[in-house]
Design an enzyme around this catalytic site. Structure first.
Site, PDB file in Angstrom:
ATOM      1  N   VAL A  91       7.404   7.918  16.001  1.00 39.26           N
ATOM      2  CA  VAL A  91       7.118   8.362  14.640  1.00 39.26           C
ATOM      3  C   VAL A  91       5.822   9.165  14.564  1.00 39.26           C
ATOM      4  O   VAL A  91       5.784  10.259  13.995  1.00 39.26           O
ATOM      5  CB  VAL A  91       7.078   7.163  13.681  1.00 39.26           C
ATOM      6  CG1 VAL A  91       6.769   7.620  12.250  1.00 39.26           C
ATOM      7  CG2 VAL A  91       8.413   6.413  13.713  1.00 39.26           C
TER       8      VAL A  91
ATOM      9  N   CYS B 104      -5.789   8.992   8.181  1.00 42.19           N
ATOM     10  CA  CYS B 104      -5.997   8.370   9.486  1.00 42.19           C
ATOM     11  C   CYS B 104      -5.667   9.332  10.615  1.00 42.19           C
ATOM     12  O   CYS B 104      -4.744  10.139  10.515  1.00 42.19           O
ATOM     13  CB  CYS B 104      -5.138   7.112   9.610  1.00 42.19           C
ATOM     14  SG  CYS B 104      -5.672   5.771   8.525  1.00 42.19           S
TER      15      CYS B 104
ATOM     16  N   ARG C 262      -4.676  11.071   1.286  1.00 48.29           N
ATOM     17  CA  ARG C 262      -3.670  12.132   1.219  1.00 48.29           C
ATOM     18  C   ARG C 262      -2.820  12.040  -0.050  1.00 48.29           C
ATOM     19  O   ARG C 262      -1.873  12.807  -0.215  1.00 48.29           O
ATOM     20  CB  ARG C 262      -2.761  12.066   2.458  1.00 48.29           C
ATOM     21  CG  ARG C 262      -3.482  12.485   3.728  1.00 48.29           C
ATOM     22  CD  ARG C 262      -2.586  12.369   4.940  1.00 48.29           C
ATOM     23  NE  ARG C 262      -3.300  12.826   6.131  1.00 48.29           N
ATOM     24  CZ  ARG C 262      -3.252  14.065   6.594  1.00 48.29           C
ATOM     25  NH1 ARG C 262      -2.511  14.963   5.992  1.00 48.29           N
ATOM     26  NH2 ARG C 262      -3.933  14.409   7.665  1.00 48.29           N
TER      27      ARG C 262
ATOM     28  N   ASP D 125       4.091   1.130  11.775  1.00 46.27           N
ATOM     29  CA  ASP D 125       2.890   0.410  11.357  1.00 46.27           C
ATOM     30  C   ASP D 125       2.878  -1.034  11.850  1.00 46.27           C
ATOM     31  O   ASP D 125       1.835  -1.701  11.784  1.00 46.27           O
ATOM     32  CB  ASP D 125       2.758   0.426   9.832  1.00 46.27           C
ATOM     33  CG  ASP D 125       2.459   1.817   9.303  1.00 46.27           C
ATOM     34  OD1 ASP D 125       1.404   2.358   9.646  1.00 46.27           O
ATOM     35  OD2 ASP D 125       3.295   2.367   8.563  1.00 46.27           O
TER      36      ASP D 125
ATOM     37  N   LYS E  31       0.830  -1.209   0.000  1.00 50.28           N
ATOM     38  CA  LYS E  31       0.000   0.000   0.000  1.00 50.28           C
ATOM     39  C   LYS E  31       0.862   1.255   0.000  1.00 50.28           C
ATOM     40  O   LYS E  31       0.498   2.263  -0.617  1.00 50.28           O
ATOM     41  CB  LYS E  31      -0.923   0.011   1.215  1.00 50.28           C
ATOM     42  CG  LYS E  31      -1.640   1.337   1.445  1.00 50.28           C
ATOM     43  CD  LYS E  31      -2.257   1.408   2.815  1.00 50.28           C
ATOM     44  CE  LYS E  31      -2.811   2.802   3.101  1.00 50.28           C
ATOM     45  NZ  LYS E  31      -1.736   3.819   3.239  1.00 50.28           N
ATOM     46  N   ASN E  32       2.002   1.215   0.683  1.00 51.14           N
ATOM     47  CA  ASN E  32       2.859   2.393   0.781  1.00 51.14           C
ATOM     48  C   ASN E  32       3.733   2.609  -0.450  1.00 51.14           C
ATOM     49  O   ASN E  32       4.531   3.539  -0.472  1.00 51.14           O
ATOM     50  CB  ASN E  32       3.743   2.302   2.029  1.00 51.14           C
ATOM     51  CG  ASN E  32       2.955   2.585   3.305  1.00 51.14           C
ATOM     52  OD1 ASN E  32       1.767   2.856   3.258  1.00 51.14           O
ATOM     53  ND2 ASN E  32       3.631   2.505   4.432  1.00 51.14           N
TER      54      ASN E  32
END
Length: 442
Positions: free
Chosen positions: A333, A121, A97, A311, A23-24
Protein backbone atom coordinates in the site's frame (compact mmCIF):
# COMPACT_ATOMS: atom_id res chain seq x y z
CA UNK A 1 5.69 21.96 23.68
CA UNK A 2 8.14 19.22 22.70
CA UNK A 3 8.64 16.41 25.20
CA UNK A 4 10.86 13.40 25.68
CA UNK A 5 9.35 10.14 26.84
CA UNK A 6 11.74 8.11 28.99
CA UNK A 7 10.60 4.48 29.01
CA UNK A 8 11.94 1.76 31.28
CA UNK A 9 10.92 -1.39 29.47
CA UNK A 10 10.27 -4.98 30.40
CA UNK A 11 6.95 -4.40 32.20
CA UNK A 12 3.95 -6.35 30.83
CA UNK A 13 1.11 -3.99 30.01
CA UNK A 14 -2.10 -4.96 31.80
CA UNK A 15 -5.40 -3.22 32.31
CA UNK A 16 -8.10 -1.46 30.34
CA UNK A 17 -8.10 1.26 27.66
CA UNK A 18 -10.95 2.88 25.75
CA UNK A 19 -10.86 3.49 22.01
CA UNK A 20 -13.20 6.10 20.54
CA UNK A 21 -14.00 7.30 17.02
CA UNK A 22 -11.67 6.44 14.15
CA UNK A 23 -9.04 8.97 13.14
CA UNK A 24 -9.62 7.91 9.53
CA UNK A 25 -13.31 8.82 9.76
CA UNK A 26 -13.91 11.62 12.27
CA UNK A 27 -12.07 14.49 10.50
CA UNK A 28 -13.78 13.58 7.20
CA UNK A 29 -17.17 13.44 8.94
CA UNK A 30 -16.49 16.93 10.27
CA UNK A 31 -15.70 18.14 6.74
CA UNK A 32 -18.93 16.55 5.46
CA UNK A 33 -20.92 18.85 7.74
CA UNK A 34 -19.93 21.71 5.38
CA UNK A 35 -22.19 20.17 2.73
CA UNK A 36 -25.33 20.61 4.83
CA UNK A 37 -27.71 23.53 5.26
CA UNK A 38 -28.32 22.84 8.94
CA UNK A 39 -26.29 21.72 11.98
CA UNK A 40 -24.86 18.22 12.37
CA UNK A 41 -23.97 16.32 15.54
CA UNK A 42 -21.01 13.92 15.65
CA UNK A 43 -20.58 11.60 18.63
CA UNK A 44 -17.71 9.43 19.88
CA UNK A 45 -15.13 12.05 18.90
CA UNK A 46 -11.55 11.43 20.11
CA UNK A 47 -9.29 14.16 21.46
CA UNK A 48 -6.57 13.98 18.80
CA UNK A 49 -4.58 16.57 16.89
CA UNK A 50 -6.32 15.97 13.55
CA UNK A 51 -9.68 16.82 15.14
CA UNK A 52 -8.21 20.03 16.54
CA UNK A 53 -6.80 20.98 13.12
CA UNK A 54 -10.11 20.42 11.33
CA UNK A 55 -11.97 22.31 14.05
CA UNK A 56 -9.74 25.34 13.46
CA UNK A 57 -10.11 25.10 9.68
CA UNK A 58 -13.89 24.85 9.87
CA UNK A 59 -14.11 27.80 12.26
CA UNK A 60 -11.95 29.85 9.87
CA UNK A 61 -14.56 29.13 7.21
CA UNK A 62 -17.43 30.34 9.37
CA UNK A 63 -18.61 26.96 10.65
CA UNK A 64 -19.66 27.11 14.30
CA UNK A 65 -18.13 24.15 16.14
CA UNK A 66 -19.21 23.53 19.72
CA UNK A 67 -18.17 20.68 21.98
CA UNK A 68 -20.37 19.13 24.63
CA UNK A 69 -18.43 19.49 27.92
CA UNK A 70 -19.72 16.16 29.23
CA UNK A 71 -19.75 13.66 26.37
CA UNK A 72 -17.46 15.48 23.97
CA UNK A 73 -20.01 15.41 21.12
CA UNK A 74 -19.42 17.99 18.40
CA UNK A 75 -22.15 20.19 16.93
CA UNK A 76 -21.14 21.65 13.57
CA UNK A 77 -23.25 24.48 12.14
CA UNK A 78 -22.33 25.47 8.53
CA UNK A 79 -25.18 27.94 7.95
CA UNK A 80 -22.79 30.93 7.97
CA UNK A 81 -19.93 29.32 6.03
CA UNK A 82 -17.64 31.73 4.20
CA UNK A 83 -14.23 31.78 2.54
CA UNK A 84 -11.28 32.17 4.94
CA UNK A 85 -8.14 34.17 4.26
CA UNK A 86 -5.31 32.25 2.64
CA UNK A 87 -2.88 33.30 5.34
CA UNK A 88 -5.13 31.93 8.08
CA UNK A 89 -5.63 28.62 6.26
CA UNK A 90 -1.89 28.24 5.78
CA UNK A 91 -1.20 29.07 9.44
CA UNK A 92 -3.70 26.56 10.83
CA UNK A 93 -3.37 23.63 8.42
CA UNK A 94 -0.08 22.51 9.96
CA UNK A 95 1.14 19.16 8.62
CA UNK A 96 -2.36 17.80 8.01
CA UNK A 97 -3.54 16.65 4.60
CA UNK A 98 -7.17 17.23 5.51
CA UNK A 99 -7.41 20.61 3.66
CA UNK A 100 -7.50 18.86 0.27
CA UNK A 101 -10.78 17.20 1.30
CA UNK A 102 -12.41 20.55 2.08
CA UNK A 103 -12.25 21.56 -1.58
CA UNK A 104 -15.44 19.95 -2.88
CA UNK A 105 -17.59 20.97 0.11
CA UNK A 106 -16.21 24.53 0.03
CA UNK A 107 -16.93 24.91 -3.67
CA UNK A 108 -20.50 23.76 -3.05
CA UNK A 109 -20.99 25.99 0.00
CA UNK A 110 -18.99 29.18 -0.71
CA UNK A 111 -17.93 28.85 -4.35
CA UNK A 112 -14.16 28.50 -3.96
CA UNK A 113 -11.42 26.78 -2.01
CA UNK A 114 -7.77 27.34 -1.18
CA UNK A 115 -5.33 24.73 0.05
CA UNK A 116 -1.78 25.42 1.22
CA UNK A 117 1.24 23.19 0.64
CA UNK A 118 0.39 19.94 2.44
CA UNK A 119 2.34 17.82 4.91
CA UNK A 120 1.70 14.43 6.48
CA UNK A 121 3.59 11.33 7.57
CA UNK A 122 6.71 10.36 5.65
CA UNK A 123 5.60 6.87 4.69
CA UNK A 124 5.34 7.10 0.94
CA UNK A 125 3.97 8.91 -2.06
CA UNK A 126 0.69 10.68 -1.31
CA UNK A 127 0.51 13.14 -4.22
CA UNK A 128 -2.36 15.60 -4.35
CA UNK A 129 -2.21 15.61 -8.14
CA UNK A 130 -4.82 12.89 -8.35
CA UNK A 131 -7.13 14.85 -6.04
CA UNK A 132 -6.73 17.86 -8.32
CA UNK A 133 -7.35 15.69 -11.39
CA UNK A 134 -10.59 14.45 -9.81
CA UNK A 135 -11.73 18.00 -9.12
CA UNK A 136 -10.93 19.01 -12.71
CA UNK A 137 -13.09 16.14 -13.98
CA UNK A 138 -15.92 17.57 -11.91
CA UNK A 139 -15.41 20.86 -13.75
CA UNK A 140 -13.24 22.71 -11.24
CA UNK A 141 -10.63 25.25 -12.32
CA UNK A 142 -7.34 24.67 -10.48
CA UNK A 143 -4.80 27.47 -10.26
CA UNK A 144 -1.44 26.74 -8.65
CA UNK A 145 0.42 29.55 -6.95
CA UNK A 146 3.53 29.93 -4.80
CA UNK A 147 1.66 29.55 -1.50
CA UNK A 148 -0.86 26.92 -2.52
CA UNK A 149 -3.74 26.14 -4.84
CA UNK A 150 -6.89 28.16 -5.59
CA UNK A 151 -9.89 26.17 -6.86
CA UNK A 152 -13.16 27.45 -8.32
CA UNK A 153 -16.02 25.99 -10.40
CA UNK A 154 -17.68 28.70 -12.52
CA UNK A 155 -20.43 26.31 -13.68
CA UNK A 156 -20.62 24.36 -10.44
CA UNK A 157 -19.33 20.81 -10.03
CA UNK A 158 -20.66 18.31 -12.56
CA UNK A 159 -21.01 14.54 -12.20
CA UNK A 160 -18.26 12.47 -13.83
CA UNK A 161 -17.12 8.95 -14.58
CA UNK A 162 -13.85 8.08 -12.88
CA UNK A 163 -11.64 5.06 -12.29
CA UNK A 164 -8.88 4.93 -9.72
CA UNK A 165 -5.56 3.28 -10.64
CA UNK A 166 -5.47 2.00 -7.03
CA UNK A 167 -8.31 1.85 -4.46
CA UNK A 168 -7.11 4.96 -2.65
CA UNK A 169 -9.01 5.89 0.50
CA UNK A 170 -8.23 9.61 0.17
CA UNK A 171 -9.24 9.76 -3.48
CA UNK A 172 -12.48 7.90 -2.77
CA UNK A 173 -13.27 10.37 0.02
CA UNK A 174 -12.57 13.24 -2.38
CA UNK A 175 -15.05 11.86 -4.90
CA UNK A 176 -17.75 11.25 -2.27
CA UNK A 177 -17.46 14.72 -0.76
CA UNK A 178 -17.43 16.39 -4.20
CA UNK A 179 -20.08 14.31 -5.96
CA UNK A 180 -22.95 14.32 -3.47
CA UNK A 181 -24.04 17.84 -4.47
CA UNK A 182 -22.64 17.82 -8.02
CA UNK A 183 -25.10 18.07 -10.89
CA UNK A 184 -25.78 14.67 -12.44
CA UNK A 185 -24.48 11.18 -11.74
CA UNK A 186 -20.95 10.21 -10.69
CA UNK A 187 -19.60 6.71 -11.12
CA UNK A 188 -16.37 5.75 -9.39
CA UNK A 189 -14.69 2.47 -10.31
CA UNK A 190 -11.99 0.70 -8.29
CA UNK A 191 -13.07 2.62 -5.20
CA UNK A 192 -11.86 1.99 -1.66
CA UNK A 193 -14.43 0.18 0.50
CA UNK A 194 -12.84 0.39 3.96
CA UNK A 195 -15.20 0.51 6.97
CA UNK A 196 -14.39 4.20 7.39
CA UNK A 197 -15.49 4.84 3.80
CA UNK A 198 -18.78 3.03 4.38
CA UNK A 199 -19.31 5.02 7.59
CA UNK A 200 -18.75 8.25 5.66
CA UNK A 201 -21.29 7.07 3.08
CA UNK A 202 -23.74 6.37 5.93
CA UNK A 203 -23.26 9.94 7.16
CA UNK A 204 -23.85 11.39 3.69
CA UNK A 205 -26.96 9.25 3.27
CA UNK A 206 -28.30 10.60 6.56
CA UNK A 207 -27.80 14.08 5.10
CA UNK A 208 -29.86 13.21 2.03
CA UNK A 209 -27.27 11.87 -0.43
CA UNK A 210 -28.08 9.03 -2.84
CA UNK A 211 -25.09 6.67 -2.94
CA UNK A 212 -24.95 3.03 -4.05
CA UNK A 213 -22.01 0.71 -3.35
CA UNK A 214 -21.89 -2.06 -5.93
CA UNK A 215 -20.17 -5.44 -5.63
CA UNK A 216 -17.29 -4.68 -8.03
CA UNK A 217 -15.76 -1.73 -6.11
CA UNK A 218 -17.98 0.70 -7.99
CA UNK A 219 -19.67 3.56 -6.14
CA UNK A 220 -22.51 5.43 -7.83
CA UNK A 221 -23.56 8.86 -6.58
CA UNK A 222 -26.68 10.66 -7.79
CA UNK A 223 -26.14 14.34 -7.12
CA UNK A 224 -28.71 16.29 -5.11
CA UNK A 225 -29.20 20.05 -4.91
CA UNK A 226 -29.02 20.33 -1.14
CA UNK A 227 -28.24 18.31 1.97
CA UNK A 228 -29.37 18.58 5.57
CA UNK A 229 -27.47 17.79 8.75
CA UNK A 230 -26.74 14.46 10.41
CA UNK A 231 -26.58 12.84 13.81
CA UNK A 232 -24.00 10.08 13.86
CA UNK A 233 -21.82 8.05 16.21
CA UNK A 234 -18.42 7.48 14.62
CA UNK A 235 -17.26 3.90 14.31
CA UNK A 236 -14.40 2.96 16.69
CA UNK A 237 -10.76 3.21 15.64
CA UNK A 238 -9.71 -0.26 14.46
CA UNK A 239 -6.10 0.91 14.03
CA UNK A 240 -5.72 2.03 17.63
CA UNK A 241 -7.45 -1.16 18.79
CA UNK A 242 -4.96 -3.30 16.88
CA UNK A 243 -2.05 -1.21 18.15
CA UNK A 244 -2.97 -1.96 21.77
CA UNK A 245 -3.43 -5.62 20.82
CA UNK A 246 0.11 -5.74 19.45
CA UNK A 247 1.36 -3.98 22.60
CA UNK A 248 -0.22 -6.72 24.72
CA UNK A 249 1.46 -9.39 22.61
CA UNK A 250 4.93 -7.82 22.55
CA UNK A 251 5.04 -7.05 26.28
CA UNK A 252 3.47 -10.41 27.22
CA UNK A 253 0.60 -8.45 28.71
CA UNK A 254 -3.19 -8.47 28.97
CA UNK A 255 -5.19 -5.48 27.66
CA UNK A 256 -8.95 -5.06 27.41
CA UNK A 257 -9.74 -2.60 24.61
CA UNK A 258 -13.16 -1.11 25.26
CA UNK A 259 -14.72 -0.05 21.96
CA UNK A 260 -12.82 -2.52 19.78
CA UNK A 261 -15.25 -4.04 17.27
CA UNK A 262 -14.85 -7.53 15.86
CA UNK A 263 -16.51 -6.95 12.47
CA UNK A 264 -13.97 -4.25 11.56
CA UNK A 265 -10.96 -6.31 12.72
CA UNK A 266 -11.62 -9.86 11.52
CA UNK A 267 -8.57 -10.00 9.23
CA UNK A 268 -6.34 -8.70 12.03
CA UNK A 269 -7.83 -11.11 14.57
CA UNK A 270 -7.04 -14.08 12.32
CA UNK A 271 -3.40 -13.01 12.06
CA UNK A 272 -3.18 -12.27 15.79
CA UNK A 273 -4.38 -15.79 16.52
CA UNK A 274 -1.99 -17.37 14.00
CA UNK A 275 0.98 -15.69 15.68
CA UNK A 276 -0.05 -17.10 19.03
CA UNK A 277 -2.00 -14.28 20.60
CA UNK A 278 -5.31 -14.85 22.36
CA UNK A 279 -8.44 -12.73 22.56
CA UNK A 280 -11.91 -12.78 24.10
CA UNK A 281 -14.74 -10.80 22.50
CA UNK A 282 -17.78 -9.36 24.22
CA UNK A 283 -20.33 -6.69 23.36
CA UNK A 284 -18.27 -3.83 24.79
CA UNK A 285 -14.82 -4.64 23.42
CA UNK A 286 -12.04 -7.21 23.04
CA UNK A 287 -9.51 -8.53 25.55
CA UNK A 288 -6.10 -9.16 23.93
CA UNK A 289 -3.43 -11.13 25.78
CA UNK A 290 -0.31 -13.26 25.49
CA UNK A 291 -1.32 -16.76 26.63
CA UNK A 292 2.26 -17.92 27.24
CA UNK A 293 4.53 -20.07 25.12
CA UNK A 294 6.27 -19.21 21.88
CA UNK A 295 4.96 -16.91 19.19
CA UNK A 296 4.81 -18.28 15.65
CA UNK A 297 6.26 -16.61 12.52
CA UNK A 298 4.16 -16.05 9.42
CA UNK A 299 4.11 -14.67 5.88
CA UNK A 300 1.93 -11.58 5.51
CA UNK A 301 0.94 -9.13 2.79
CA UNK A 302 -0.80 -5.82 3.41
CA UNK A 303 -3.67 -4.93 1.11
CA UNK A 304 -6.71 -2.73 0.78
CA UNK A 305 -9.86 -3.76 2.63
CA UNK A 306 -10.78 -6.54 3.27
CA UNK A 307 -7.08 -7.43 3.28
CA UNK A 308 -4.61 -6.87 6.11
CA UNK A 309 -4.54 -3.13 6.73
CA UNK A 310 -1.25 -1.32 6.15
CA UNK A 311 -1.70 0.63 9.41
CA UNK A 312 -1.79 -2.67 11.32
CA UNK A 313 1.53 -3.74 9.86
CA UNK A 314 4.02 -1.64 11.82
CA UNK A 315 2.96 -2.58 15.37
CA UNK A 316 2.70 -6.20 14.26
CA UNK A 317 6.27 -6.20 12.91
CA UNK A 318 7.42 -5.44 16.46
CA UNK A 319 5.55 -8.52 17.64
CA UNK A 320 7.16 -10.60 14.88
CA UNK A 321 10.62 -9.75 16.26
CA UNK A 322 9.59 -11.97 19.18
CA UNK A 323 8.29 -14.86 17.05
CA UNK A 324 10.29 -18.09 16.93
CA UNK A 325 11.47 -18.25 13.32
CA UNK A 326 11.46 -16.22 10.10
CA UNK A 327 8.55 -13.98 9.12
CA UNK A 328 8.05 -12.17 5.82
CA UNK A 329 5.98 -9.02 5.42
CA UNK A 330 5.20 -7.64 1.96
CA UNK A 331 3.93 -4.04 2.03
CA UNK A 332 1.76 -3.24 -1.02
CA UNK A 333 0.00 0.00 0.00
CA UNK A 334 2.78 2.47 0.94
CA UNK A 335 6.20 2.06 -0.57
CA UNK A 336 8.28 3.53 2.27
CA UNK A 337 6.54 2.13 5.32
CA UNK A 338 9.52 0.16 6.67
CA UNK A 339 11.64 3.17 7.58
CA UNK A 340 10.67 2.68 11.22
CA UNK A 341 12.59 -0.63 11.33
CA UNK A 342 15.93 1.24 11.54
CA UNK A 343 15.24 1.90 15.22
CA UNK A 344 14.20 -1.73 15.77
CA UNK A 345 17.53 -2.91 14.34
CA UNK A 346 19.39 -0.55 16.68
CA UNK A 347 17.41 -2.14 19.52
CA UNK A 348 18.63 -5.59 18.50
CA UNK A 349 15.97 -6.80 16.08
CA UNK A 350 16.97 -8.82 13.03
CA UNK A 351 15.11 -7.13 10.16
CA UNK A 352 16.28 -7.18 6.54
CA UNK A 353 14.58 -5.04 3.90
CA UNK A 354 14.28 -6.05 0.24
CA UNK A 355 13.25 -4.39 -3.02
CA UNK A 356 11.69 -7.58 -4.35
CA UNK A 357 8.03 -8.49 -3.86
CA UNK A 358 8.33 -11.23 -1.24
CA UNK A 359 4.71 -12.17 -1.53
CA UNK A 360 2.37 -14.34 -3.54
CA UNK A 361 1.58 -11.63 -6.09
CA UNK A 362 3.95 -8.96 -7.49
CA UNK A 363 2.74 -5.49 -6.48
CA UNK A 364 3.00 -2.04 -8.05
CA UNK A 365 6.23 -1.28 -6.16
CA UNK A 366 8.16 -4.31 -7.42
CA UNK A 367 9.84 -2.56 -10.34
CA UNK A 368 10.28 0.83 -8.69
CA UNK A 369 13.32 0.21 -6.47
CA UNK A 370 11.51 0.58 -3.13
CA UNK A 371 12.40 -1.36 0.02
CA UNK A 372 8.91 -2.70 0.53
CA UNK A 373 9.44 -6.26 1.80
CA UNK A 374 10.83 -7.22 5.21
CA UNK A 375 12.30 -10.46 6.55
CA UNK A 376 12.15 -10.63 10.35
CA UNK A 377 14.09 -13.32 12.23
CA UNK A 378 13.38 -13.97 15.87
CA UNK A 379 13.07 -14.10 18.70
CA UNK A 380 15.49 -11.31 19.59
CA UNK A 381 15.93 -9.47 22.86
CA UNK A 382 15.29 -5.77 22.35
CA UNK A 383 17.33 -3.25 24.32
CA UNK A 384 16.53 0.38 25.04
CA UNK A 385 17.87 3.15 22.82
CA UNK A 386 17.24 6.74 21.75
CA UNK A 387 14.43 7.08 19.19
CA UNK A 388 13.03 10.00 17.21
CA UNK A 389 9.50 9.25 16.03
CA UNK A 390 9.35 9.24 12.18
CA UNK A 391 5.58 9.06 11.65
CA UNK A 392 2.32 8.32 13.44
CA UNK A 393 2.09 4.51 13.19
CA UNK A 394 5.83 3.93 13.20
CA UNK A 395 6.07 6.09 16.30
CA UNK A 396 3.55 4.04 18.23
CA UNK A 397 5.39 0.92 17.09
CA UNK A 398 8.58 2.36 18.58
CA UNK A 399 6.75 2.89 21.86
CA UNK A 400 5.71 -0.77 21.85
CA UNK A 401 9.29 -1.86 21.21
CA UNK A 402 10.62 0.38 23.98
CA UNK A 403 8.01 -0.96 26.41
CA UNK A 404 9.13 -4.53 25.68
CA UNK A 405 12.86 -3.82 25.71
CA UNK A 406 15.29 -4.26 28.56
CA UNK A 407 16.82 -1.02 29.75
CA UNK A 408 15.80 2.57 29.09
CA UNK A 409 14.69 4.28 25.90
CA UNK A 410 14.36 8.01 25.25
CA UNK A 411 11.70 8.82 22.67
CA UNK A 412 11.36 12.26 21.05
CA UNK A 413 8.91 13.51 18.45
CA UNK A 414 6.00 11.96 20.32
CA UNK A 415 3.80 14.91 19.32
CA UNK A 416 3.24 13.06 16.03
CA UNK A 417 1.57 10.24 17.95
CA UNK A 418 -1.04 12.69 19.24
CA UNK A 419 -2.39 12.92 15.69
CA UNK A 420 -4.07 9.54 16.01
CA UNK A 421 -3.83 8.18 19.57
CA UNK A 422 -6.02 9.88 22.13
CA UNK A 423 -4.31 10.59 25.47
CA UNK A 424 -1.87 7.76 24.86
CA UNK A 425 0.43 8.61 27.77
CA UNK A 426 -2.52 8.46 30.21
CA UNK A 427 -3.44 5.09 28.76
CA UNK A 428 0.13 3.85 29.14
CA UNK A 429 0.04 4.94 32.77
CA UNK A 430 -3.23 3.08 33.32
CA UNK A 431 -1.64 -0.06 31.86
CA UNK A 432 1.26 0.06 34.30
CA UNK A 433 4.01 1.27 31.95
CA UNK A 434 7.13 2.65 33.65
CA UNK A 435 7.90 6.02 32.05
CA UNK A 436 8.51 9.73 32.59
CA UNK A 437 7.40 12.60 30.36
CA UNK A 438 9.60 15.70 30.53
CA UNK A 439 9.80 18.89 28.43
CA UNK A 440 12.74 19.37 26.09
CA UNK A 441 14.67 22.62 26.47
CA UNK A 442 14.19 24.64 23.30
Amino acid sequence: MANVLTIRGGVPLAGRVTVRGAKNLVPKAMVAALLGNEPSVLRNVPEIKDVAVVTKLLKLHGVAVTKDPVGGDLTLDPTHATQASRADIDAHAGDSRIPILLCGPLIHSVGEAFIPDLGGCRIGDRPIDFHLSVLRKFGAVVEKGNAGIHITAPRGLQGAKLELPFPSVGATEQVLLSATRAEGITELRNAATEPEILDLIAILQKMGAIISVLTDRTIRIEGVKSLGGYQHRALPDRIESASWASAALVTRGDIYVEGARQQDMMTYLNVFRKIGGAFDIDDAGIRFYHPGGKLSPLVLETDVHPGFMTDWQQPLVVALTQADGVSIVHETVYENRFGFTDALVRMGANVQLHRECLGSVPCRFGQRNFLHSAVISGPTQLTGTDIDVPDLRGGFSHLIAALAATGTSHVTGIELINRGYERFTAKLEALGADFDLTPIDQ
